[in-house]
Design a protein around this motif. Structure first.
Motif: not given
Lengths: 468, 468, 468
Positions: B24, B28, B430
């Motif tokens: 992630h 992100r 996620r």
């Protein structure tokens, strides 16, 4: 760097993983029982070397070439033969390079697990296939294939196969099986009776096939009684080559139990090529019940494999013919469809009918409840696209609570891809051990029981269900 | 006390969680690509302030008001406009209080994740919404909305949106898109071609809509050839505003590829309001194939969004009109339904057809097997009620083994709720990282590959599939 | 050695397990609310001892005898009574031995969890049942059953049952309920109104049943108005015995809202035994809407239990009669089927309609979206074969994101197996706590909220939904 993780497919949490490891240690070396599959008996008969890496791993494996094609590779470029005999890629190394360049497409798929398993455990390849190492891996595998220890019989023994079933039409003379038997080789290869060509009025050349069936058995198979007698004769002939099961690949799960006169009339119409689609379907459905009745006589296990829309693409069918990766699962109903057969023979515990499905919604809703009450019915393992870690997990989660473990029949590899056999059994054993470990870790099963069930699922249930 | 858990939606086991975190961290901060959605282009054109918290979060969001209504709140009390223009709650603070008092209803829902994400990251709210703090939260948000940094364009930049698509009818003059273009603002807002009003004979005012289509294009759109030419002209006009895709929201996945004369006859009947339901359905189905053929010419990506029973409640429809949370998914078949279109254009790798579903049973059974072989077909992400952690997880678990990752197209937020866009992409990234981490932790994927796939799923696949 | 793991059914990962433990500690001792079930009111009325272990655990429990039968045990050998009164095994110890020898069949099933729970917590058995200890366990249970603390009322109190509902036909005189009421015993046992015998034209002796209904109420129930009035009268009579709900077990979820004259005509045809299957189905569907309208008057909660193909085996039906484990779930559609009823009464928040399903595919696709918008609709818990750990987990995973927790109604044990009641509630509470713990551990729910929801799911929602 190894391709295979020693703990692959086990639960991630520590205690459950330890349990899975322990369960797996008890079953990993058990012999392979392969009661349903599509390897070529000629391999075992002639024991010739496999030709090259592409024709071993790519061209004959519909899982592999369908994925490459889905991202734009023409089937011709993968060496898939054309129906009209026209040109396709003849250089196996060129085919292999396309495969290697696109190996990322298989991320997260069971094919990737099977391929890596074969690359590493059979050929000693330890690096992930890629454009960069395509030729090196090709050469390594090609070198191996030229050696005697990579011939079919040597691999059979190395793979620890106790028994393997192939699948043949009633019209097959079983010459390769005879050759295996006569060769004195100790490998156990049995046949299975797959009568679609003489049972399905919509099969190409149905009437001619029925005539051949008659010729092979000395019966007038164009009459209803002679037709049934001819089936009995061929079943007996197949039993002479170790056959313990029949297999039926219909489009739906429909069964019928018609009055004999009605069945005879449908048969007659079918022979004359005058069946409607509905009548052809009814006839196929009725024949399942006839086959079940013959099973009560001769002890063959009956397998039902419904629910595939075959050869979906008109264009691919015209260009490349049947079985080119375009068989697509469809919604399949079992509750009403199986009732006629179950009313006829479902209460007979000496009969075994094994139902497979490509419609996972039927596992918990229909198949587990049916198998959980009818003495004759068992559930085949997760099949085809579901012969995969997630597919097997969903199968156990959906069926166990209602049908238990003992109304299932262990694992089938169901494959034409010889090199994938150990990998497929390995995946099945690991996924089952992971499932059992989770039951133990959540207080649903005692550890000693889990060991026993692991052994059953890996080995004993397949032998028992298929009477091998 | 923070509303958001830094590790939300990651696996719970330590090693898998660490892997998910690492994956992630690599994605992100990637820009948001939003290739399919329903935000209002006027927002970006006028860049006016949003009116108040209730009209930002409650009244226009059918996920929110349907849940409140399901527990007894009348839609009038939530400020939902009535079809007859009759009175509804006019005080946004009163609407907001009902919302706050019932915030517990959203426990376990994706709405809760999206709302908390917007409250905390956009408005700095750190306390869970409740009856007790309803007014304080309302005031805080209202204060923010009055400030320039909360206007649509500022938020667009803050949200790190690289490109967003809106959806317009062929009859739309795209004035807001023109205004955006002429404004000199650097934000990339493109349109998408949604021709339901001129393709669906059962759409309100179908014949009048087709006449307008003609008027807009200078074609006689009431004749079959002129009608098709008018579509081509509007598609070209839309392309002038960045359009790269068309979108089709039919009740079923039915496609047809009729002879042109038959299609022309159906069209004529439809114009005269004399289509039966079956004929209207056939016409819609045929138009998908016509649209696909136009896509082969102009390169627009074709999206199929079938399977919703629209406006289920007769009473709600009469009182409040369309799109009031009463669209309910239905069982949808793809294998037979898509065959005509796939037979016509499915083997063309230069075409992209993206299929969505509201029937999760089709993921593994039908859609992944189809997308895993046809070069033109891709799978849209988990849609609508399945734009949720469990929905996305089931999507990956059901599709990856058969279609892989590369026959999917990344994430669509598909939203009218502007403030939810970052949250939705955050959830998708996620959940995908959690899925990939689990594959790595169970030996099904190497870590370097997982990083690459995470980037693909978060960013690259959407750009590539939608040609953005 | 204990049979039960203290942490059974909790997540395996440490932190999530700790959360589940904490949540469970808050609800494990809450009283049991059993708003829907099939225990025999005569037990509570007469408070006689249960006869023997086999007739307590094997012969009346279709989960148990169907599994034993599926592996070949004849139902006669299990003591199941024959329809013709013919001989079946009369020695309970012989029945028990078959059960004990085959106890491994229940591995991984909910029956195993329920049985072990009863064996250990009620009878103090600490060793797994087997062929070896069959007699010893039998004797221990038999000894207990002879003692006053094992009589129905004592167990009721020991089980901490706050209230339990039984199910009766409108033709029942509720004598056992009267006897309970008159006995002065403090246990709360209420009835539920299950009118299938007088609502389903295909029910055995339908016309005679309707006549009896008339006789019981002093109405001419053979006329449409009198028939409806008679229902109202019996519902009022049932309310006098604590009844708060009605229950309807139709083959499909079909509802209708016909003009009264059409309904009256269908009723008349049904009485004369001249309904087609379609007309019988339409009449049943219409009666659901009539029942819902009566519920608006008298406040009874309406339960719909559709989708079972009853008595699937013709042979078992002929030999043993109804309800012998051959009820098989079928695919069930709700979106179109419930529309007439929902159009009639779905927007009324003072009404509660609880829908159950045996088709899990409808949870996320149809039922959660419907319950997530219609004020009158709630979702019943995972039912029958899905009253199991995996079944309950799938229910929560599939319904929560769209319907939330508050459109569900807590747990129903739905059982005839008295001894399984505490075990079933225990399983439900544990699975719900495990689900909530996972939401907390993945940042989807705060811990304080999870405690509140756990209490709601274990206790408060059932009381509220069933108005108990």
């Amino acid at each position: 760097m190894a391709l295979l993780d020693e703990d692959r497919l086990f639960p991630v949490e520590g205690r459950a993983r330890d349990l899975a490891r322990a369960l797996h240690a008890g079953v990993r070396d058990l012999p392979l029982v392969s009661p349903h599959g599509h390897t070529d008996p000629r391999w075992y008969a002639e024991d010739a070397a496999f030709p090259d890496p592409a024709r071993l791993f790519v061209t004959p494996d519909h899982y592999v070439f369908r994925m490459l094609h889905s991202q734009g590779a023409p089937l011709e470029a993968l060496g898939v033969p054309r129906a009209d005999g026209g040109e396709t890629e003849a250089d196996p190394r060129a085919v292999w390079r396309i495969f290697a360049e696109n190996y990322h497409l298989f991320r997260g798929t069971p094919s990737r697990l099977w391929l890596d398993h074969a690359f590493e455990t059979v050929f000693g390849v330890s690096e992930r296939l890629s454009a960069a190492n395509a030729d090196a891996v090709y050469d390594r595998i090609a070198d191996c294939l030229a050696r005697p220890e990579y011939r079919p019989r040597a691999l059979f023994e190395r793979f620890n196969i106790e028994v393997i079933a192939t699948t043949e039409s009633p019209l097959d003379d079983l010459r390769w099986h005879a050759m295996i038997r006569d060769s004195g080789w100790s490998g156990r290869v049995v046949t299975a009776y797959r009568p679609d060509p003489v049972v399905d009025p919509e099969f190409p050349d149905f009437a001619a096939n029925v005539e051949k069936l008659g010729a092979l058995t000395g019966e007038d198979a164009t009459g209803w009684d002679g037709y049934l007698t001819a089936h009995r004769a061929r079943r007996a002939f197949f039993k002479g080559f170790g056959c313990t099961s029949t297999d039926h690949g219909h489009a739906t799960a429909r069964t019928e139990d018609l009055p004999q006169a009605d069945a005879a009339a449908l048969f007659d119409k079918a022979l004359r090529g005058r069946s409607t689609a509905e009548e052809a379907d009814a006839f196929r459905g009725h024949m399942l019940t006839e086959m079940a009745r013959m099973s009560l006589e001769d002890g063959l296990v009956l397998q039902i494999h419904p629910g595939s829309f075959r050869n979906h693409s008109a264009q691919a069918m015209a260009r490349f013919g049947r079985d080119k990766g375009y068989d697509i699962p469809t919604r399949t109903d079992y509750v009403r469809a199986l009732k006629p057969l179950l009313d006829a023979v479902g209460e007979r515990p000496e009969l075994t009918v094994i139902a497979f499905t490509l419609d996972e919604t039927a596992y918990a809703r229909e198949l587990a409840p049916l198998a959980g009450v009818y003495p004759a019915l068992r559930l085949g393992p997760a099949w085809w696209f579901y012969d995969s870690p997630e597919g097997m997990r969903r199968f156990r989660e959906a069926t166990t609570e209602t049908a238990g473990f003992y109304n299932t029949v262990g694992f089938n590899d169901d494959t034409r891809a010889y090199l994938s056999i150990p990998a497929r059994h390995d995946v099945a054993r690991r996924v089952d051990c992971a499932f059992l470990a989770t039951l133990v870790a959540t207080g649903r099963l005692a550890e000693d029981e889990a060991h026993e069930v692991a052994h059953d699922l890996s080995y004993r249930l397949a032998k028992r269900a298929y009477r091998l």
